[in-house]
Write a protein that holds these residues in place. Structure first.
Motif, PDB file in Angstrom:
ATOM      1  N   UNK A 239     -11.029  23.562  -6.292  1.00  0.00           N
ATOM      2  CA  UNK A 239      -9.766  23.570  -6.528  1.00  0.00           C
ATOM      3  C   UNK A 239      -8.967  22.981  -4.885  1.00  0.00           C
ATOM      4  N   UNK A 240      -9.511  21.542  -4.040  1.00  0.00           N
ATOM      5  CA  UNK A 240      -8.509  21.803  -2.657  1.00  0.00           C
ATOM      6  C   UNK A 240      -8.039  21.013  -2.882  1.00  0.00           C
ATOM      7  N   UNK A 241      -7.758  19.741  -3.921  1.00  0.00           N
ATOM      8  CA  UNK A 241      -6.322  19.288  -3.751  1.00  0.00           C
ATOM      9  C   UNK A 241      -5.131  20.013  -4.360  1.00  0.00           C
ATOM     10  N   UNK A 242      -5.553  21.277  -4.982  1.00  0.00           N
ATOM     11  CA  UNK A 242      -4.159  22.172  -4.669  1.00  0.00           C
ATOM     12  C   UNK A 242      -3.651  22.667  -2.981  1.00  0.00           C
ATOM     13  N   UNK A 243      -4.580  23.188  -2.460  1.00  0.00           N
ATOM     14  CA  UNK A 243      -3.882  23.481  -0.891  1.00  0.00           C
ATOM     15  C   UNK A 243      -3.820  21.930   0.217  1.00  0.00           C
ATOM     16  N   UNK A 244      -3.972  20.982  -0.285  1.00  0.00           N
ATOM     17  CA  UNK A 244      -3.561  19.759  -0.016  1.00  0.00           C
ATOM     18  C   UNK A 244      -2.347  19.392   0.254  1.00  0.00           C
ATOM     19  N   UNK A 245      -1.557  20.392  -0.531  1.00  0.00           N
ATOM     20  CA  UNK A 245       0.160  19.990  -0.456  1.00  0.00           C
ATOM     21  C   UNK A 245       0.525  21.244   1.686  1.00  0.00           C
ATOM     22  N   UNK A 246      -0.397  21.525   2.061  1.00  0.00           N
ATOM     23  CA  UNK A 246      -0.112  21.979   2.972  1.00  0.00           C
ATOM     24  C   UNK A 246      -0.082  20.693   3.865  1.00  0.00           C
ATOM     25  N   UNK A 247      -1.187  19.915   3.973  1.00  0.00           N
ATOM     26  CA  UNK A 247      -1.904  18.838   4.911  1.00  0.00           C
ATOM     27  C   UNK A 247      -0.580  17.364   4.264  1.00  0.00           C
ATOM     28  N   UNK A 286      -8.961  16.357   6.315  1.00  0.00           N
ATOM     29  CA  UNK A 286      -8.480  17.419   6.968  1.00  0.00           C
ATOM     30  C   UNK A 286      -7.828  17.931   7.181  1.00  0.00           C
ATOM     31  N   UNK A 287      -8.728  19.086   6.031  1.00  0.00           N
ATOM     32  CA  UNK A 287      -8.927  20.443   6.430  1.00  0.00           C
ATOM     33  C   UNK A 287      -9.641  20.443   7.339  1.00  0.00           C
ATOM     34  N   UNK A 288      -9.754  21.921   7.904  1.00  0.00           N
ATOM     35  CA  UNK A 288     -10.433  22.353   9.654  1.00  0.00           C
ATOM     36  C   UNK A 288     -11.011  23.874   8.619  1.00  0.00           C
ATOM     37  N   UNK A 289     -11.921  22.520   8.694  1.00  0.00           N
ATOM     38  CA  UNK A 289     -13.642  23.720   7.711  1.00  0.00           C
ATOM     39  C   UNK A 289     -14.328  24.349   8.120  1.00  0.00           C
ATOM     40  N   UNK A 290     -14.556  25.587   7.939  1.00  0.00           N
ATOM     41  CA  UNK A 290     -15.541  26.297   8.483  1.00  0.00           C
ATOM     42  C   UNK A 290     -17.020  27.398   7.759  1.00  0.00           C
ATOM     43  N   UNK A 291     -17.873  26.858   8.154  1.00  0.00           N
ATOM     44  CA  UNK A 291     -18.931  27.842   6.890  1.00  0.00           C
ATOM     45  C   UNK A 291     -18.670  29.366   8.121  1.00  0.00           C
ATOM     46  N   UNK A 292     -19.254  30.695   6.743  1.00  0.00           N
ATOM     47  CA  UNK A 292     -18.615  31.688   7.437  1.00  0.00           C
ATOM     48  C   UNK A 292     -19.790  32.111   6.520  1.00  0.00           C
ATOM     49  N   UNK A 293     -20.114  33.541   7.034  1.00  0.00           N
ATOM     50  CA  UNK A 293     -21.011  34.787   6.287  1.00  0.00           C
ATOM     51  C   UNK A 293     -19.518  35.203   5.996  1.00  0.00           C
ATOM     52  N   UNK A 294     -20.335  35.745   4.384  1.00  0.00           N
ATOM     53  CA  UNK A 294     -19.381  36.563   3.316  1.00  0.00           C
ATOM     54  C   UNK A 294     -18.814  37.714   4.130  1.00  0.00           C
ATOM     55  N   UNK A 295     -19.374  38.403   4.986  1.00  0.00           N
ATOM     56  CA  UNK A 295     -18.803  39.408   5.804  1.00  0.00           C
ATOM     57  C   UNK A 295     -18.227  39.194   6.934  1.00  0.00           C
ATOM     58  N   UNK A 296     -17.957  38.139   7.441  1.00  0.00           N
ATOM     59  CA  UNK A 296     -16.956  37.658   8.298  1.00  0.00           C
ATOM     60  C   UNK A 296     -16.928  38.102   9.249  1.00  0.00           C
ATOM     61  N   UNK A 297     -18.477  37.851   9.955  1.00  0.00           N
ATOM     62  CA  UNK A 297     -18.932  38.896  11.126  1.00  0.00           C
ATOM     63  C   UNK A 297     -18.292  37.392  11.562  1.00  0.00           C
ATOM     64  N   UNK A 298     -19.624  37.001  13.515  1.00  0.00           N
ATOM     65  CA  UNK A 298     -18.437  36.461  14.254  1.00  0.00           C
ATOM     66  C   UNK A 298     -19.437  35.131  14.083  1.00  0.00           C
ATOM     67  N   UNK A 299     -20.494  35.117  12.836  1.00  0.00           N
ATOM     68  CA  UNK A 299     -21.765  34.133  12.975  1.00  0.00           C
ATOM     69  C   UNK A 299     -20.550  32.900  12.643  1.00  0.00           C
TER      70      UNK A 299
END
Length: 303
Positions: A239-247, A286-299
């Motif tokens: 679905x990233x094309x949908x959000x590319x409108x922000x870029x 152009x996205x600011x991409x991060x990989x995270x644990x699902x619980x959104x801890x500090x990893x």
């Protein structure tokens, strides 16, 4: 009683004409009433279509490509990630923590759920029973909120006041996409667009910025009022094309993927294949991409 030999034709003719006049008048009234009702129905349908709202002034607009870290599971206890922006929980973090992040040269987004009730939050008793809808699938203790409720909006104004008073630069209101889920409240895209624009206006008058969390269907109706997008899993769901409108509009997309899946939350690095799949997501250029644990801890890992 008619005298003998006198014709009754004139009276009968007038009586018939009178009946016709009454009948035609009744039909005209019925047509008028139906026309008004139809017009009101069409007007109502038109009003329930999502509408774009002109943007309100705001001071801080992060640049596309800004780096970020998001950690909302508990109070921030690790600021070692080299990121321009920290997205942290509004309730768990103090004004002193935010002040220190500012001293370190970071901007701070304060996360709260704007569209769901959470049974562990400090202000949970302020919600009315009528404000609550269905449970959020997979998230114990959460229920969808009636975002049209005056009481819900009053609570959200209080949360925005808290964010302002703590020194947040912007807010990250989550769960505004109830329309796309079994919410139990009949929420629509139009409701969501109206609510997000209302939140943005109230955020901006408090001198903070705001971004859209997921809810790709309402982007055309709110993007002018948003300063960024926070998206989860657009790569996984294509679905990233949908959000590319922000870029395209010069605004960042803070993009989060969970390559370990729903059940693994650890400090181990992702595999090369997992990283390749995330960092090569179609449409996420152009996205600011991060990989995270699902619980959104500090990893965190970045591309």
């Amino acid at each position: 009683m008619t005298p003998m030999g006198q014709s009754t034709g004139g009276w009968e003719t007038w009586s018939t004409k009178k009946k016709l006049i009454v009948l035609v008048s009744a039909l005209l009234v019925l047509i008028l009433v139906l026309g008004i009702a139809l017009g009101l129905g069409l007007k109502h349908d038109k009003e329930r279509e999502p509408r774009e709202t002109p943007p309100t002034p705001t001071r801080w607009q992060p640049a596309a490509g800004s780096t970020f870290q998001i950690m909302i599971l508990y109070q921030l206890d690790d600021t070692s990630t080299n990121a321009d922006i920290y997205d942290i929980d509004l309730f768990y973090n103090t004004k002193d923590i935010i002040t220190q992040l500012h001293k370190d040269g970071r901007k701070v987004l304060c996360y709260f759920s704007a569209g769901s009730y959470e049974d562990w939050r400090d202000d949970r008793t302020q919600f009315h029973k009528s404000d609550l809808g269905s449970n959020l699938a997979g998230w114990p203790g959460e229920r969808w909120l009636d975002i049209n409720s005056e009481n819900v909006r009053r609570i959200m104004l209080s949360r925005l006041d808290t964010a302002r008073d703590k020194g947040c630069d912007g807010v990250d209101p989550d769960n505004v996409d109830g329309y796309d889920n079994h919410n139990g409240l009949g929420l629509t895209r139009a409701d969501a667009a109206d609510y997000v624009n209302w939140l943005a206006n109230e955020t901006h008058v408090r001198d903070m910025s705001m971004g859209l969390k997921n809810a790709g269907d309402i982007i055309p109706y709110v993007i002018r009022n948003m300063q960024w997008s926070v998206n989860e899993q657009c790569g996984e769901y294509k679905e990233c094309d949908t959000y590319a409108k922000f870029i395209d509009a010069g605004k960042p997309v803070f993009h989060i993927e969970y390559p370990k899946g729903n059940k693994v939350n650890d400090s181990l690095a992702v595999t090369n294949l997992q990283k390749q799949n995330v960092c090569g997501s179609d449409g996420a250029r152009g996205f600011s991409t991060v990989m995270k644990n699902m619980n959104l801890d500090d990893w965190i890992e970045t591309c």
